[in-house]
Write an enzyme that holds these catalytic residues in place. Structure first.
Site, mmCIF file in Angstrom:
data_model
loop_
_atom_site.group_PDB
_atom_site.id
_atom_site.type_symbol
_atom_site.label_atom_id
_atom_site.label_comp_id
_atom_site.label_asym_id
_atom_site.label_seq_id
_atom_site.Cartn_x
_atom_site.Cartn_y
_atom_site.Cartn_z
ATOM 1 N N GLU A 63 0.822 -1.214 0.000
ATOM 2 C CA GLU A 63 0.000 0.000 0.000
ATOM 3 C C GLU A 63 0.855 1.263 0.000
ATOM 4 O O GLU A 63 1.935 1.296 0.598
ATOM 5 C CB GLU A 63 -0.879 0.019 1.257
ATOM 6 C CG GLU A 63 -1.854 -1.133 1.297
ATOM 7 C CD GLU A 63 -2.439 -1.392 2.677
ATOM 8 O OE1 GLU A 63 -3.607 -1.787 2.747
ATOM 9 O OE2 GLU A 63 -1.725 -1.215 3.676
ATOM 10 N N ASP A 234 -7.590 -5.036 8.870
ATOM 11 C CA ASP A 234 -7.198 -3.803 8.187
ATOM 12 C C ASP A 234 -7.098 -3.971 6.686
ATOM 13 O O ASP A 234 -6.360 -3.262 6.016
ATOM 14 C CB ASP A 234 -5.864 -3.277 8.770
ATOM 15 C CG ASP A 234 -4.724 -4.285 8.610
ATOM 16 O OD1 ASP A 234 -4.979 -5.404 8.128
ATOM 17 O OD2 ASP A 234 -3.584 -3.932 8.949
HETATM 18 P P1 NAD Z 1 2.609 -10.713 13.545
HETATM 19 O O1 NAD Z 1 2.474 -11.685 12.427
HETATM 20 O O2 NAD Z 1 3.960 -10.371 14.045
HETATM 21 O O3 NAD Z 1 1.756 -11.219 14.813
HETATM 22 C C1 NAD Z 1 0.441 -11.670 14.713
HETATM 23 C C2 NAD Z 1 0.182 -12.643 15.857
HETATM 24 O O4 NAD Z 1 -1.211 -13.009 15.815
HETATM 25 C C3 NAD Z 1 0.991 -13.930 15.757
HETATM 26 O O5 NAD Z 1 1.739 -14.122 16.947
HETATM 27 C C4 NAD Z 1 -0.071 -15.021 15.580
HETATM 28 O O6 NAD Z 1 0.270 -16.242 16.185
HETATM 29 C C5 NAD Z 1 -1.285 -14.365 16.231
HETATM 30 N N1 NAD Z 1 -2.573 -14.911 15.827
HETATM 31 C C6 NAD Z 1 -2.990 -15.251 14.589
HETATM 32 N N2 NAD Z 1 -4.263 -15.719 14.646
HETATM 33 C C7 NAD Z 1 -4.637 -15.668 15.945
HETATM 34 C C8 NAD Z 1 -5.822 -16.028 16.644
HETATM 35 N N3 NAD Z 1 -6.867 -16.544 15.996
HETATM 36 N N4 NAD Z 1 -5.885 -15.823 17.976
HETATM 37 C C9 NAD Z 1 -4.814 -15.322 18.635
HETATM 38 N N5 NAD Z 1 -3.662 -14.976 18.032
HETATM 39 C C10 NAD Z 1 -3.574 -15.141 16.698
HETATM 40 O O7 NAD Z 1 1.828 -9.396 13.054
HETATM 41 P P2 NAD Z 1 1.951 -7.908 13.632
HETATM 42 O O8 NAD Z 1 3.005 -7.139 12.921
HETATM 43 O O9 NAD Z 1 1.952 -7.940 15.118
HETATM 44 O O10 NAD Z 1 0.557 -7.316 13.133
HETATM 45 C C11 NAD Z 1 -0.659 -7.768 13.699
HETATM 46 C C12 NAD Z 1 -1.810 -7.261 12.877
HETATM 47 O O11 NAD Z 1 -1.911 -5.834 12.996
HETATM 48 C C13 NAD Z 1 -1.684 -7.537 11.388
HETATM 49 O O12 NAD Z 1 -2.922 -8.025 10.924
HETATM 50 C C14 NAD Z 1 -1.350 -6.205 10.777
HETATM 51 O O13 NAD Z 1 -1.796 -6.106 9.450
HETATM 52 C C15 NAD Z 1 -2.111 -5.283 11.704
HETATM 53 N N6 NAD Z 1 -1.628 -3.905 11.753
HETATM 54 C C16 NAD Z 1 -2.560 -2.917 11.802
HETATM 55 C C17 NAD Z 1 -2.164 -1.605 11.883
HETATM 56 C C18 NAD Z 1 -3.182 -0.521 11.996
HETATM 57 O O14 NAD Z 1 -2.849 0.660 11.917
HETATM 58 N N7 NAD Z 1 -4.448 -0.849 12.254
HETATM 59 C C19 NAD Z 1 -0.801 -1.260 11.881
HETATM 60 C C20 NAD Z 1 0.140 -2.300 11.877
HETATM 61 C C21 NAD Z 1 -0.277 -3.639 11.802
#
Ligand code: NAD
Length: 346
Positions: A63, A234
């Site tokens: 993006e 997101d």
């Molecule tokens: P990451 O991959 O490092 O961590 C995600 C974690 O979620 C992993 O530890 C995984 O085991 C866990 N997980 C997956 N499914 C699960 C479930 N059903 N129950 C419990 N835990 C579960 O990712 P990250 O960098 O920490 O990002 C997390 C999320 O936040 C992503 O989806 C990312 O796109 C989103 N994000 C959003 C914003 C925003 O501004 N809203 C900004 C950054 C990241």
């Protein structure tokens, strides 16, 4: 302005970003960023706004997130690839740029993987300051990956949260998160299920990564008065909350044209009422109406938050010296003699 020569663009590498965060302190920086983002939300009307430009694939999204306040232009490049983690790669990586609107010359280039984690957490905590029940002390943190510790510390620094209850489908992620939060002053409780994690929590943060319509939270898990900080949903086809929760929540969003496509509310009718967070901050709309209301910040991440973070970073360069100059702009003494400059370099 750290750089006098306009062809040299200050660049903040990952290494210098980490030094800068330590120099300022993680919690002070999260507080500063929350204040900077809030100040920019207060002058919402001054910004160019557009939903981010997304290029989707089966496994993720890339993006571009642009905005301008008329004096400074900014954009972030960011990806979201939930399957990356299993390959030993980050789910989210980013870099960003600021430019002078007057000349169009870039004035800052920076890593933004760390800065995004900080600004996302700062935005979440800033929203909760306006929406969460007064006197909240306990937050459930579901999804203990790369973003998790940043979220925990932002809620401590900005909202006064003292107790974090962790849950992840992968116990190794929870153990990592608990280890990293040891010594921060937070009381951290690892939990075996999401149901266990939400016990006694006034705030529930979901920050999982999976490219699917997941149900991290179901309606029966949400008691009255809870504030939900939904961060992981997101992207189209990537949500975390059962739609029944949305139907009984007061929903707050960043920029509706983007959130309707990417947020939890993609599961609702396109005309379902939502409130823009900036309007609450500006006193133009109500935040939480009473202690029993369920509030949801349907976070997707908006360009103005990145602009605020980059502008804050730029303000710290002269005093910290934590940047290097990049020879990024071809800028001959005679602006029309670009080719001559090339010839002279032979
Ligand atoms: P990451 O991959 O490092 O961590 C995600 C974690 O979620 C992993 O530890 C995984 O085991 C866990 N997980 C997956 N499914 C699960 C479930 N059903 N129950 C419990 N835990 C579960 O990712 P990250 O960098 O920490 O990002 C997390 C999320 O936040 C992503 O989806 C990312 O796109 C989103 N994000 C959003 C914003 C925003 O501004 N809203 C900004 C950054 C990241």
């Amino acid at each position: 302005m750290p750089t006098e020569k306009l062809n040299l663009v200050p660049f903040v590498s990952v290494d210098r970003m980490m030094k800068l965060v330590h120099r300022i302190g993680v919690e002070p920086m999260l507080r500063d960023l929350a204040a900077a983002i809030e100040a920019d939300f207060l002058r919402w009307a001054q910004f160019d706004k557009t939903p981010r430009i997304a290029s989707h694939s089966d496994v993720g999204v890339i993006e571009l997130m642009p905005t301008s306040d008329g004096r400074t232009y900014g954009f972030k490049y960011v990806n979201g690839h939930p399957s990356n983690m299993k390959r030993g790669l980050q789910t989210v990586t980013a870099f960003g740029l600021l430019a002078d609107v007057e000349t169009g010359y870039p004035v800052l280039l920076s890593e933004m993987t760390i800065l995004t984690a900080l600004r996302t957490a700062a935005t979440s905590a800033m929203a909760a300051k306006w929406l969460a029940p007064a006197g909240s002390t306990t937050m459930a943190l579901i999804g203990n990956g790369a973003q998790a510790e940043f979220q925990a510390l932002a809620f401590k620094a900005v909202c006064g949260i003292t107790h974090i209850r962790l849950y992840d489908i992968d116990p190794a992620a929870t153990a990592k998160c608990a280890r990293n939060l040891a010594g921060t002053g937070l009381t951290v409780t690892p939990c075996r299920t999401a149901e266990d994690a939400i016990l006694g929590a006034q705030i529930i943060t979901t920050v999982t990564a999976d490219k699917t319509n997941a149900t991290i939270l179901t309606d029966n898990m949400i008691g009255s008065g809870v504030h939900i900080n939904g961060v992981g949903g997101d992207c189209p086809g990537k949500t975390e909350l059962h739609p029944d929760i949305l139907h009984r929540s007061a929903i707050f969003v960043e920029y509706p044209p983007q959130t309707r496509v990417e947020g939890e509310i993609q599961q609702l009718d396109p005309d379902h009422a939502v409130t823009e967070l900036w309007e609450v901050i500006a006193g133009r709309a109500k935040g939480r109406s009473d202690a029993a209301q369920v509030t949801l910040f349907d976070s997707v991440g908006f360009a103005i938050e990145d602009f605020s973070a980059l502008t804050y970073l730029r303000s710290k360069l002269a005093e910290t010296g934590l940047y290097e100059d990049l020879d990024m702009i071809a800028d001959p003494d005679d602006p029309r003699d670009l080719f001559g400059m090339l010839l002279r370099a032979a």
